[in-house]
Design a protein around this motif. Structure first.
Motif, mmCIF file in Angstrom:
data_model
loop_
_atom_site.group_PDB
_atom_site.id
_atom_site.type_symbol
_atom_site.label_atom_id
_atom_site.label_comp_id
_atom_site.label_asym_id
_atom_site.label_seq_id
_atom_site.Cartn_x
_atom_site.Cartn_y
_atom_site.Cartn_z
ATOM 1 N N PHE A 69 0.828 -1.139 -0.192
ATOM 2 C CA PHE A 69 -0.027 -0.008 -0.073
ATOM 3 C C PHE A 69 1.094 1.081 -0.084
ATOM 4 O O PHE A 69 0.544 2.115 -0.651
ATOM 5 C CB PHE A 69 -0.918 -0.086 1.261
ATOM 6 N N LEU A 70 1.808 1.270 0.894
ATOM 7 C CA LEU A 70 2.645 2.480 0.827
ATOM 8 C C LEU A 70 3.600 2.602 -0.242
ATOM 9 O O LEU A 70 3.940 3.742 -0.786
ATOM 10 C CB LEU A 70 3.620 2.431 2.238
ATOM 11 N N LEU A 71 3.912 1.336 -0.639
ATOM 12 C CA LEU A 71 4.779 1.730 -2.056
ATOM 13 C C LEU A 71 3.931 2.220 -3.232
ATOM 14 O O LEU A 71 4.553 3.129 -4.132
ATOM 15 C CB LEU A 71 5.296 0.342 -2.465
ATOM 16 N N GLU A 72 2.773 1.688 -3.222
ATOM 17 C CA GLU A 72 1.843 2.414 -4.352
ATOM 18 C C GLU A 72 1.531 3.825 -4.267
ATOM 19 O O GLU A 72 1.139 4.384 -5.063
ATOM 20 C CB GLU A 72 0.756 1.354 -4.322
ATOM 21 N N ALA A 73 1.659 4.306 -2.830
ATOM 22 C CA ALA A 73 1.351 5.566 -2.672
ATOM 23 C C ALA A 73 2.694 6.404 -2.837
ATOM 24 O O ALA A 73 2.698 7.533 -2.517
ATOM 25 C CB ALA A 73 0.784 5.865 -1.223
ATOM 26 N N ASP A 74 3.704 5.884 -3.429
ATOM 27 C CA ASP A 74 5.018 6.679 -3.538
ATOM 28 C C ASP A 74 5.629 6.989 -2.171
ATOM 29 O O ASP A 74 6.388 7.832 -2.290
ATOM 30 C CB ASP A 74 4.671 7.929 -4.446
ATOM 31 N N ILE A 75 5.437 6.232 -1.110
ATOM 32 C CA ILE A 75 6.252 6.535 0.024
ATOM 33 C C ILE A 75 7.530 6.059 -0.176
ATOM 34 O O ILE A 75 7.680 4.721 -0.756
ATOM 35 C CB ILE A 75 5.592 6.007 0.985
ATOM 36 N N ASP A 76 8.620 6.647 0.374
ATOM 37 C CA ASP A 76 9.996 6.164 0.029
ATOM 38 C C ASP A 76 10.235 4.940 0.793
ATOM 39 O O ASP A 76 9.669 4.691 1.849
ATOM 40 C CB ASP A 76 10.971 7.273 0.107
ATOM 41 N N ALA A 77 11.159 4.182 0.285
ATOM 42 C CA ALA A 77 11.757 2.902 1.165
ATOM 43 C C ALA A 77 12.025 2.987 2.522
ATOM 44 O O ALA A 77 11.601 2.207 3.444
ATOM 45 C CB ALA A 77 12.765 2.268 0.191
ATOM 46 N N ASP A 78 12.796 4.377 2.738
ATOM 47 C CA ASP A 78 13.521 4.384 4.377
ATOM 48 C C ASP A 78 12.093 4.597 5.126
ATOM 49 O O ASP A 78 12.213 4.146 6.145
ATOM 50 C CB ASP A 78 14.450 5.360 4.234
ATOM 51 N N THR A 79 11.308 5.397 4.755
ATOM 52 C CA THR A 79 10.240 5.592 5.553
ATOM 53 C C THR A 79 9.296 4.488 5.683
ATOM 54 O O THR A 79 8.672 4.256 6.982
ATOM 55 C CB THR A 79 9.198 6.695 4.764
ATOM 56 N N ILE A 80 9.205 3.755 4.609
ATOM 57 C CA ILE A 80 8.444 2.411 5.001
ATOM 58 C C ILE A 80 8.925 1.549 5.999
ATOM 59 O O ILE A 80 8.318 0.926 6.907
ATOM 60 C CB ILE A 80 8.328 1.669 3.645
ATOM 61 N N ARG A 81 10.432 1.295 5.791
ATOM 62 C CA ARG A 81 11.044 0.478 6.736
ATOM 63 C C ARG A 81 10.802 1.143 8.126
ATOM 64 O O ARG A 81 10.596 0.298 9.192
ATOM 65 C CB ARG A 81 12.555 0.447 6.375
ATOM 66 N N ASP A 82 11.163 2.285 8.293
ATOM 67 C CA ASP A 82 11.061 2.790 9.695
ATOM 68 C C ASP A 82 9.603 2.742 10.210
ATOM 69 O O ASP A 82 9.376 2.490 11.460
ATOM 70 C CB ASP A 82 11.440 4.560 9.751
ATOM 71 N N THR A 83 8.659 2.945 9.488
ATOM 72 C CA THR A 83 7.182 2.844 9.952
ATOM 73 C C THR A 83 6.970 1.534 10.251
ATOM 74 O O THR A 83 6.210 1.155 11.471
ATOM 75 C CB THR A 83 6.430 3.281 8.790
ATOM 76 N N MET A 84 7.305 0.416 9.350
ATOM 77 C CA MET A 84 7.143 -0.919 9.918
ATOM 78 C C MET A 84 7.871 -1.446 11.130
ATOM 79 O O MET A 84 7.185 -2.005 12.126
ATOM 80 C CB MET A 84 7.455 -2.027 8.701
ATOM 81 N N MET A 85 8.958 -0.711 11.432
ATOM 82 C CA MET A 85 9.620 -0.936 12.678
ATOM 83 C C MET A 85 8.864 -0.462 13.797
ATOM 84 O O MET A 85 8.717 -1.070 14.789
ATOM 85 C CB MET A 85 11.028 -0.192 12.593
ATOM 86 N N LYS A 86 8.345 0.772 13.683
ATOM 87 C CA LYS A 86 7.619 1.332 14.697
ATOM 88 C C LYS A 86 6.448 0.578 15.077
ATOM 89 O O LYS A 86 5.830 0.490 16.243
ATOM 90 C CB LYS A 86 7.369 2.779 14.322
ATOM 91 N N LEU A 87 5.622 0.167 14.005
ATOM 92 C CA LEU A 87 4.494 -0.656 14.175
ATOM 93 C C LEU A 87 4.828 -1.801 14.958
ATOM 94 O O LEU A 87 3.872 -2.066 15.841
ATOM 95 C CB LEU A 87 3.942 -0.967 12.801
ATOM 96 N N LEU A 88 5.691 -2.629 14.790
ATOM 97 C CA LEU A 88 5.769 -3.642 15.450
ATOM 98 C C LEU A 88 6.091 -3.493 16.693
ATOM 99 O O LEU A 88 5.833 -4.012 17.774
ATOM 100 C CB LEU A 88 6.982 -4.574 14.975
ATOM 101 N N GLY A 89 6.973 -2.583 17.136
ATOM 102 C CA GLY A 89 7.185 -2.151 18.383
ATOM 103 C C GLY A 89 5.942 -1.657 19.238
ATOM 104 O O GLY A 89 5.801 -2.015 20.390
ATOM 105 N N TYR A 90 5.212 -0.915 18.430
ATOM 106 C CA TYR A 90 3.810 -0.254 19.145
ATOM 107 C C TYR A 90 2.803 -1.533 19.572
ATOM 108 O O TYR A 90 2.471 -1.505 20.479
ATOM 109 C CB TYR A 90 3.156 0.554 18.117
#
Length: 223
Positions: A69-90
């Motif tokens: 979803f985030l890739l299709e919305a043109d979110i950059d790879a570093d932001t996606i990785r950082d967001t997934m990390m924070k999601l798992l931690g949350y």
């Protein structure tokens, strides 16, 4: 972009939804008309964390769906990785501590909002939550895994009675609740302070300070 997280716990869910997690991601813009949302499929909470232990490279379906979803919305790879990390931690914080209202068998719904930094005022409490979540995920991605601190190290921690100073707000960054006057607080050697119940339960799972990664002796090192 900045990732913000919220959650809701449903204890009276349908049997097929019990013990599951669903994540809704929303990309926010300057105008609500440009907001885009996506809701993942529901998944058993143990599958979200990949607790079968059979595949070290396991990536759960929810993470895969969100990344697409985030890739299709043109979110950059570093932001996606950082967001997934924070999601798992949350999610780990929510499911580990009873103060979040979560208990095994509940239906957990998590909201992830992504928005440009300039739409936010400074928020120290949110930054502390994100820092704690980052530490949690680093524990996994660095292949150290979660190892409990030794019982002796936990027992040796200093306990003190909290006395409120004037009107200053001091809170435990694990449960996000204000320290109770007369309650028991545990100051770690690094200077960070937490509710006794919260930090003891935390150290049963992870041997590092939730905020700065100060390491404690591990249980397996004491055997």
């Amino acid at each position: 972009m900045r990732a913000s997280f919220y959650h809701e716990v449903f204890g009276d869910s349908q049997p097929e939804d019990a013990g599951t997690i669903t994540v809704t991601a929303t990309i926010l813009g300057d105008d609500d008309d440009f907001d885009t949302s996506f809701t993942t499929s529901s998944l058993p909470i143990q599958d979200f964390f990949g607790l079968d232990g059979q595949n070290e490279n396991y990536v759960c379906q929810i993470i895969r769906e969100l990344m697409c979803f985030l890739l299709e919305a043109d979110i950059d790879a570093d932001t996606i990785r950082d967001t997934m990390m924070k999601l798992l931690g949350y999610v780990l914080i929510v499911t580990c501590f009873s103060s979040s209202g979560y208990s095994p068998g509940c239906d957990l719904s998590v909201e992830l909002d992504l928005s440009p930094y300039y739409l936010h005022d400074d928020d120290d409490s949110q930054s502390q939550i994100e820092e704690a979540a980052q530490v949690l995920f680093d524990e996994i991605t660095n292949n150290t895994r979660f190892r409990p601190a030794s019982k002796l190290a936990v027992k040796s921690l200093i306990r003190k009675i909290y006395k409120k100073k004037n009107s200053a707000l001091e809170e435990c960054t694990i449960c996000l609740e204000e320290f109770k006057n007369g309650g028991t607080v545990v100051p770690l050697p690094c200077g960070h302070e937490f509710d006794e119940e919260c930090i003891v339960k935390w150290l049963e799972t992870s041997h590092v300070c939730p905020l700065c990664r100060l390491e404690f002796p591990c249980e397996d090192q004491m055997n």
